[in-house]
Design a protein around this motif. Sequence first.
Motif, PDB file in Angstrom:
ATOM      1  N   ARG A   1     -20.149 -19.905  42.401  1.00  0.00           N
ATOM      2  CA  ARG A   1     -20.798 -21.037  41.929  1.00  0.00           C
ATOM      3  C   ARG A   1     -21.806 -20.618  40.803  1.00  0.00           C
ATOM      4  O   ARG A   1     -22.300 -19.476  40.743  1.00  0.00           O
ATOM      5  CB  ARG A   1     -21.818 -21.488  43.223  1.00  0.00           C
ATOM      6  N   GLY A   2     -22.204 -21.563  40.014  1.00  0.00           N
ATOM      7  CA  GLY A   2     -23.319 -21.408  38.998  1.00  0.00           C
ATOM      8  C   GLY A   2     -22.470 -20.713  37.904  1.00  0.00           C
ATOM      9  O   GLY A   2     -21.283 -20.807  37.519  1.00  0.00           O
ATOM     10  N   ARG A   3     -23.404 -19.784  37.361  1.00  0.00           N
ATOM     11  CA  ARG A   3     -22.918 -18.908  36.444  1.00  0.00           C
ATOM     12  C   ARG A   3     -23.336 -17.558  36.756  1.00  0.00           C
ATOM     13  O   ARG A   3     -24.127 -17.230  37.657  1.00  0.00           O
ATOM     14  CB  ARG A   3     -23.639 -19.070  34.997  1.00  0.00           C
ATOM     15  N   PHE A   4     -22.906 -16.620  35.680  1.00  0.00           N
ATOM     16  CA  PHE A   4     -23.185 -15.083  36.214  1.00  0.00           C
ATOM     17  C   PHE A   4     -24.134 -14.757  34.871  1.00  0.00           C
ATOM     18  O   PHE A   4     -24.498 -15.696  34.258  1.00  0.00           O
ATOM     19  CB  PHE A   4     -21.756 -14.212  36.086  1.00  0.00           C
ATOM     20  N   ILE A   5     -24.380 -13.430  34.646  1.00  0.00           N
ATOM     21  CA  ILE A   5     -25.434 -13.040  33.971  1.00  0.00           C
ATOM     22  C   ILE A   5     -24.756 -13.051  32.416  1.00  0.00           C
ATOM     23  O   ILE A   5     -23.593 -13.305  32.280  1.00  0.00           O
ATOM     24  CB  ILE A   5     -25.571 -11.604  34.060  1.00  0.00           C
ATOM     25  N   ALA A   6     -25.408 -13.759  31.635  1.00  0.00           N
ATOM     26  CA  ALA A   6     -24.680 -13.958  30.165  1.00  0.00           C
ATOM     27  C   ALA A   6     -25.598 -12.934  29.238  1.00  0.00           C
ATOM     28  O   ALA A   6     -26.790 -12.278  29.506  1.00  0.00           O
ATOM     29  CB  ALA A   6     -25.301 -15.412  29.697  1.00  0.00           C
ATOM     30  N   ASP A   7     -25.120 -12.706  28.149  1.00  0.00           N
ATOM     31  CA  ASP A   7     -25.639 -12.019  27.073  1.00  0.00           C
ATOM     32  C   ASP A   7     -26.925 -12.428  26.552  1.00  0.00           C
ATOM     33  O   ASP A   7     -27.322 -11.485  26.186  1.00  0.00           O
ATOM     34  CB  ASP A   7     -24.420 -11.988  25.651  1.00  0.00           C
ATOM     35  N   THR A   8     -27.169 -13.752  26.763  1.00  0.00           N
ATOM     36  CA  THR A   8     -28.484 -14.271  26.349  1.00  0.00           C
ATOM     37  C   THR A   8     -29.549 -14.072  27.358  1.00  0.00           C
ATOM     38  O   THR A   8     -30.832 -14.344  26.829  1.00  0.00           O
ATOM     39  CB  THR A   8     -28.216 -16.038  26.187  1.00  0.00           C
TER      40      THR A   8
END
Length: 807
Positions: free
Chosen positions: A547-554
């Motif tokens: 679900r959702g998102r994982f860690i991003a480079d931003t």
Amino acid sequence: MSLLQDLFYTFRSLRKAPGFSLVVIVTLALGIGANTAVFSLTDVLLLRPLPYPDSEHLLRLSETKTPGDSSTIADVAPANFIDWQSQTRAFTGIAASEGFHYNLTGNGQPEHVWGGASSAQWFSVLGVHAALGRDFRPQEDAPAATPVVILSDELWRRRFNADPGIVGKTIGLNGGPFTVIGVMRPKCDYRPEIELWVPLQQQVRPDRMLARDARYLNVIARPKPGITMTQATDDLNRVAASLRQAHSVGDIFGGAAIMPLQRSLTGDMRQMLMVSFAVVGLVLLVVCANVANLMLLRVTGRSRELAIRMALGAKPINLLRQLVLEGICLGTSAGVAGLGIGGAVKKLLLWQLGWQSPELRDANLSWAVLLFTFGLSVIVGVFFALLPALAVVRAERHDMLRRASSGTTVNVKGRQMRKALAIAEIACSVVLLAGTILVARSFQGLRHVPLGFDIDHRIEVSLPLPRIRYQRDADVAHFYQQVTQKVRALPGVMDATSTHVLPLSYGSFGTTFQTVEGHALADEFHDAELRLTDDHFLSALNIPLLRGRFIADTDRAETAPICVINKAMAQKYWPDKDPMGRLIVLTRGDVNGEKKPRRIVGVVADVRSRINEDPPPTVYVPYAQMAFFNMELLVHTRDSAPAVRKAVAAVLQTIDPDQPIRSVHTFSDALPGALGDWTVAITLLGGLAAFAVLLTALGLFAVIAYMVKERTREIGIRMAIGATQSSLRNLVLKQTARLSLIGAGIGIFLSITSSRFLGSLIYGVRRTDPLTFAVVIALLAALALVASYIPARRAMRVDPILALRDQ
């Protein structure tokens, strides 16, 4: 003089039966050697005192959530350690240390070494002193003090060629100059991997020394004379409770626990050693039963000689002494051979156990091992000789002469004794077989348990940073970002991620957190594992995002704090609610030392941190927001580990030329390491069980074969009156089946009652698993059939005329 004559007679008697003597000595030597090997390891880990003065008074201090709560034992927070030193009254000294990675430069190529950041009293509490120079002074254990270092004897000899003038010289450590103030004696620290020591507060940042909810220090102490463990524990709990009351903000523990240092160092090995001792003990019982049966047969063959000696006036006590002397001679001869066999078995165990406990490298032959082997040899010799000897001396003289002339055994009791010994062998073999199969099925199940991630074509590179040189968390995060980005750009690299800690890695990185309810923090602290990583972690290990998102480079230090949780954490702490968007506060501070609420932005699939445990609640945090100086670089590539090492080393030259690589290995190697306990158990149990089964088969064969010989006259009569060969075969098989069923019943009962001692080695299989015992019974049936085959054929071929004439 009579004893000396008996001894000479015993030697002559054994020399006349070289085959019998050789079989007995070899059989006993194998059993004694296995026991000697396990005892030598037990002697080092559990019996031999630590190499320190009054080592029995050395204690390990730990924190607990509440007094007496052994389930929450943890290391000690730095600020609590400092207060324990000043506020407790039961100890002469309290010291702390923690292992750190150091980059050693100068006098050769840069080298990674493992060192101990230790308080000034560390060596005085242990009771050891420097071989050259001195140890730390109290004023040197301070952040602004001149950097000093103490070398281990091994590092001094290996790196500095045992230079006697090393004291006072400067060496490069983590990019800075450190003055050598001493060289310690060999084996001065109970952590053999430690190669140098620096003052604790020169390693740990001042703000970290104020932490009360970050527990990572190993703390030892010595009680004052006359102070008991209970008194020392009460005193420590008094101080811990007062500190908890004075510092109520945060996850502060309010209890303490004390344990003898030696026991704390060997806790993980105790179960394996106890299982090993039980296994080799069972094997020794099988050996003794087997040899006792051989002795009974030998005594039966000498029944005419013994009967004549008694008729000529020999006292039963003299015959008893001679037979026992035979046993002792055979036992001590086997003990000498057992020492050599024990050395070989010990090397096998060290090969499999050494990675778990470096102390096992000191498992050398000692007086305790020699005395154990000698005592065991004598006891075993007396045991297996005494049973047949008693059967002889209790017999009536005229009865022995009558049976000697007819070729029958000593008496009915001797026949019953042989059967009892065979039953005992079968029961012990059943216990060993059942344990082996239970552990093997657990091992097989663990090998195929879903890990939740891919391990093939992944290379793990350990890159611990020197904390003294990388003081700022932002610098730590920047280093790993640079390395990871450049490694991803290398030819042949499909992906790369920097993480602490990787799944199935040794140890864990635990934390606690509070939930934010409305605009306030909840009072309760919850446990979770913390994994610091980057935006490529999921793709590098092929872990699904649910679900959702994982860690991003931003997700950077200057952006809003976020985290991702696993499915197990969502189900445990928000079983009927949606965790997405909720806020939690971790007890570990971010790169700026702050503890801001973190928003849950995603949920990922579970991965196993330990092979035999369900996935724990885990929270993922960008290391750009919460760095750690001991990260692992995971490279997804089809290149070999040496090729990856060379490529990563070239990358490091462009970022930090003084930074060495600690280790490189394929990620799939983590699986055999995680299954190490089961591999050892299967090797030990399987090998010894096979040996015991072989001895049991021989023992059962001997009993049945001699039974056929004893009953030759009866068999001849049966055949004379019309018995068929099949009925005679069934007669032998029934006797074998009767012994096997009794032994199997006893063995299964003992297996069920003793399987709990296997503890965590049993996974995914019930201790009363029907399939396991069905396999054991099938193996036992095959064993009985093989053991009775030759005696049954011999019974079927008895000539009734010859049998009646000879009898």
